[in-house]
Write a protein that holds these residues in place. Structure first.
Motif, PDB file in Angstrom:
ATOM      1  N   ILE B 119      56.285  66.187  44.021  1.00  0.00           N
ATOM      2  CA  ILE B 119      57.686  65.741  44.425  1.00  0.00           C
ATOM      3  C   ILE B 119      58.117  66.453  45.545  1.00  0.00           C
ATOM      4  O   ILE B 119      58.464  66.059  46.565  1.00  0.00           O
ATOM      5  N   LEU B 120      57.732  67.712  45.412  1.00  0.00           N
ATOM      6  CA  LEU B 120      58.288  68.831  46.613  1.00  0.00           C
ATOM      7  C   LEU B 120      57.562  68.436  47.855  1.00  0.00           C
ATOM      8  O   LEU B 120      58.165  68.150  48.996  1.00  0.00           O
ATOM      9  N   PHE B 121      56.121  68.101  47.711  1.00  0.00           N
ATOM     10  CA  PHE B 121      55.354  67.626  48.737  1.00  0.00           C
ATOM     11  C   PHE B 121      55.822  66.174  49.419  1.00  0.00           C
ATOM     12  O   PHE B 121      55.928  66.131  50.551  1.00  0.00           O
ATOM     13  N   ARG B 122      56.190  65.295  48.539  1.00  0.00           N
ATOM     14  CA  ARG B 122      56.676  64.043  49.167  1.00  0.00           C
ATOM     15  C   ARG B 122      58.179  64.335  49.846  1.00  0.00           C
ATOM     16  O   ARG B 122      58.131  63.667  50.913  1.00  0.00           O
ATOM     17  N   GLU B 123      58.864  64.998  49.331  1.00  0.00           N
ATOM     18  CA  GLU B 123      60.176  65.435  49.867  1.00  0.00           C
ATOM     19  C   GLU B 123      60.021  65.803  51.181  1.00  0.00           C
ATOM     20  O   GLU B 123      61.064  65.647  52.181  1.00  0.00           O
ATOM     21  N   GLU B 124      59.115  66.771  51.523  1.00  0.00           N
ATOM     22  CA  GLU B 124      58.791  67.210  52.688  1.00  0.00           C
ATOM     23  C   GLU B 124      58.016  66.792  53.488  1.00  0.00           C
ATOM     24  O   GLU B 124      57.303  67.318  54.717  1.00  0.00           O
ATOM     25  N   GLY B 125      57.559  65.331  53.284  1.00  0.00           N
ATOM     26  CA  GLY B 125      56.680  64.525  54.107  1.00  0.00           C
ATOM     27  C   GLY B 125      55.273  64.981  54.110  1.00  0.00           C
ATOM     28  O   GLY B 125      54.506  64.707  55.231  1.00  0.00           O
ATOM     29  N   LEU B 126      54.679  65.834  53.289  1.00  0.00           N
ATOM     30  CA  LEU B 126      53.382  66.319  53.427  1.00  0.00           C
ATOM     31  C   LEU B 126      52.603  65.693  52.506  1.00  0.00           C
ATOM     32  O   LEU B 126      51.305  65.936  52.564  1.00  0.00           O
ATOM     33  N   GLU B 127      52.976  64.919  51.495  1.00  0.00           N
ATOM     34  CA  GLU B 127      51.884  64.110  50.564  1.00  0.00           C
ATOM     35  C   GLU B 127      50.930  63.322  50.856  1.00  0.00           C
ATOM     36  O   GLU B 127      49.893  63.609  50.575  1.00  0.00           O
ATOM     37  N   ASP B 128      51.136  62.879  52.012  1.00  0.00           N
ATOM     38  CA  ASP B 128      50.294  61.549  52.570  1.00  0.00           C
ATOM     39  C   ASP B 128      48.960  62.512  53.132  1.00  0.00           C
ATOM     40  O   ASP B 128      47.847  61.858  53.239  1.00  0.00           O
ATOM     41  N   ARG B 129      49.079  63.609  53.528  1.00  0.00           N
ATOM     42  CA  ARG B 129      47.759  64.551  53.853  1.00  0.00           C
ATOM     43  C   ARG B 129      47.303  65.384  53.096  1.00  0.00           C
ATOM     44  O   ARG B 129      46.576  66.199  53.259  1.00  0.00           O
ATOM     45  N   THR B 130      47.775  65.353  51.755  1.00  0.00           N
ATOM     46  CA  THR B 130      47.683  66.380  50.576  1.00  0.00           C
ATOM     47  C   THR B 130      46.610  65.986  49.636  1.00  0.00           C
ATOM     48  O   THR B 130      46.852  64.768  49.241  1.00  0.00           O
ATOM     49  N   ILE B 131      45.547  66.472  49.268  1.00  0.00           N
ATOM     50  CA  ILE B 131      45.066  66.493  48.018  1.00  0.00           C
ATOM     51  C   ILE B 131      45.137  67.298  46.930  1.00  0.00           C
ATOM     52  O   ILE B 131      45.114  68.555  47.428  1.00  0.00           O
ATOM     53  N   PHE B 132      45.736  67.029  45.846  1.00  0.00           N
ATOM     54  CA  PHE B 132      45.824  67.902  44.684  1.00  0.00           C
ATOM     55  C   PHE B 132      44.878  68.023  43.718  1.00  0.00           C
ATOM     56  O   PHE B 132      44.455  66.964  43.231  1.00  0.00           O
TER      57      PHE B 132
END
Lengths: 198, 274
Positions: B119-132
């Motif tokens: 959720i944090l990464f989505r809110e900060e616009g980083l989710e699309d480039r991240t693999i968890f």
């Protein structure tokens, strides 16, 4: 139980204390008179809200001659230091040499829990332990004090009659009727003497 | 005397667990393991740890039951909001400079920390480039993490934590209620790889930009803590970040010099240049 003067046992190596409602006043009667070179470690659980800041540590740092710290995980246990359990963590005695912390489920709605500290301390120190239950409003600590007593340690309970909240000392006495019942003043004097005798 | 026998029995039980199933709890912090095993023994109705050992060796179902007691950790979303606030305000601005990111939630248990980070990464616009990468040793916990359903009575606390972490949206945007709980949106785990991994016995997990491992190391003894922290050092990319629990620190670790304090109060470290 009351009446007989209590022999000072020279084999004691650690003190654990548990308390909740009324804790600050009770601890203020006991801890500040202990000298900076007190030869034992003192581990304490006070029921506090799961907030991050441990106001108790700061408060007693200003009042006590002994060093006062919030316990860290795997911190070495040193004489002359008072360790408070951090809010929202259980404090355990890992061995006579180290403390540890856990985020296991609350026990009797409490984290930190007095039972968890006392049972682990009884396991690590056996008969070389003093366990003290002070004023408090629930049953936490009763099982722990029984563990201290069963391991041969010295179990002490604040007299429920004079305690700010009697439920905790009463439950502890019910669980371990052999416990010594003392007033706050007597507990303070006993702990000071324990330090003088070595 | 009785306790000495019990200590022997516990050591033998953990040895059996390792030799039979390769789950290694032998260097876990003793006081907590003992407490959890005691709970297991009482609730499963065994008279002794030796009897439990017998059952464990001969009945594979016993493994699952025992792992539940030994590993499962109930946490909160955004536990310690100030940690997530620090990630948001000081770590993520660094991560924004990378075109692609890898984040490892080590010891994810039932997923509360994973969803918080997603959720944090989505809110900060980083989710699309991240693999968890979400790892744990307990397959049941991993499955629960992959379901992402939490009791509704806990969501009030999660919501408050999220708000205090500087959340830019309402937590209710991310779940629907059903199945007696809050069901977190499956889009949050589209970029998540769930994997069985042990910090005790498994190897490096490569080139991470952020490793978050909170309140897992406190269950290890100091040698095992050192092993895990060495594993984190070797799994981090250059200048990667390591986040620990509020009461954990690298102060007592053999690898302390490999890391710099980045947010000291929040126990966020940055890997030093070699």
């Amino acid at each position: 139980m009351t009446g007989n003067p209590i022999a000072i046992r020279e084999d004691i190596r650690a003190v654990v204390i548990g308390t909740s409602a009324g804790a600050v006043q009770a601890l203020s009667a006991i801890l500040p008179p202990l000298p900076a070179d007190y030869p034992l470690p003192v581990m304490i659980v006070v029921h506090v809200p799961p907030d991050r800041r441990n106001a108790l540590t700061e408060l007693f740092q200003t009042r006590c001659a002994m060093a006062v710290r919030e316990a860290e995980d795997k911190e070495p246990i040193a004489p002359g230091v008072i360790y408070f359990a951090p809010p929202d963590y259980h404090l355990l005695v890992e061995s006579p040499a180290f403390l540890s912390l856990s985020t296991d489920e609350p026990v009797l709605h409490s984290r930190p829990s007095i039972d968890v500290l006392f049972e682990s301390a009884a396991d690590a120190f056996g008969e070389a332990l003093v366990g003290v239950i002070l004023t408090g409003a629930n049953q936490d600590g009763a099982e722990g004090l029984r563990a201290v007593g069963e391991a041969g340690g010295l179990a002490v309970v604040e007299n429920p009659v004079g305690a700010a909240a009697s439920a905790m000392p009463e439950a502890a006495l019910a669980a371990w009727p052999e416990a010594r019942v003392m007033t706050l003043e007597e507990i303070g004097a006993y702990l000071r003497n324990l330090g003088n005798k070595r | 005397m009785r306790d000495d026998v019990e200590d022997i029995e516990i050591r033998l039980l953990l040895e059996a667990l390792y030799q039979r199933y390769h789950y290694d709890f032998r260097r876990y912090a003793k006081a907590s393991v003992k407490r959890r095993l005691k709970q297991a023994r009482e609730q499963l109705g065994y008279a002794s740890y030796s009897a439990m050992q017998d059952a464990l060796l001969h009945d594979p179902d016993m493994l699952e039951r025992l792992l539940g007691y030994l590993t499962v950790q109930v946490s909160e979303m955004f536990r310690d909001p100030s940690y997530f606030k620090a990630l948001r305000e000081t770590v993520l601005p660094h991560l924004k400079t990378y075109p692609s990111l890898k984040v490892w939630v080590a010891g994810c248990s039932e997923g509360e920390e994973l969803y918080s980070l997603a959720i944090l990464f989505r809110e900060e616009g980083l989710e699309d480039r991240t693999i968890f990468y979400a790892t744990d040793i307990n397959p049941d916990a991993l499955q629960a993490a992959a379901r992402g359903i939490y009791p509704i009575d806990r969501v009030k606390l999660f919501t408050e934590n999220h708000r205090r972490s500087g959340g830019r949206s309402s937590l209710s945007n991310y779940y629907t209620t059903g199945y007696g709980g809050a069901v977190f949106d499956k889009s949050l785990r589209e970029r998540v790889v769930f994997s069985d991994h042990s910090l005790v016995t498994d190897a490096v997990f490569g080139e991470m930009h952020l490793i978050s491992c909170r309140n897992v190391l406190i269950y290890f003894d100091r040698d095992l803590q050192d092993r895990a922290i060495g594993l984190f050092r070797d799994s981090l990319a250059r200048k990667g970040f390591l986040g620990l629990g509020a009461k954990e620190s690298l102060r007592f670790s053999a690898h302390a010099t490999a890391f710099a304090e980045f947010e000291r109060d929040e126990k966020i470290y940055q890997k030093r240049e070699p």
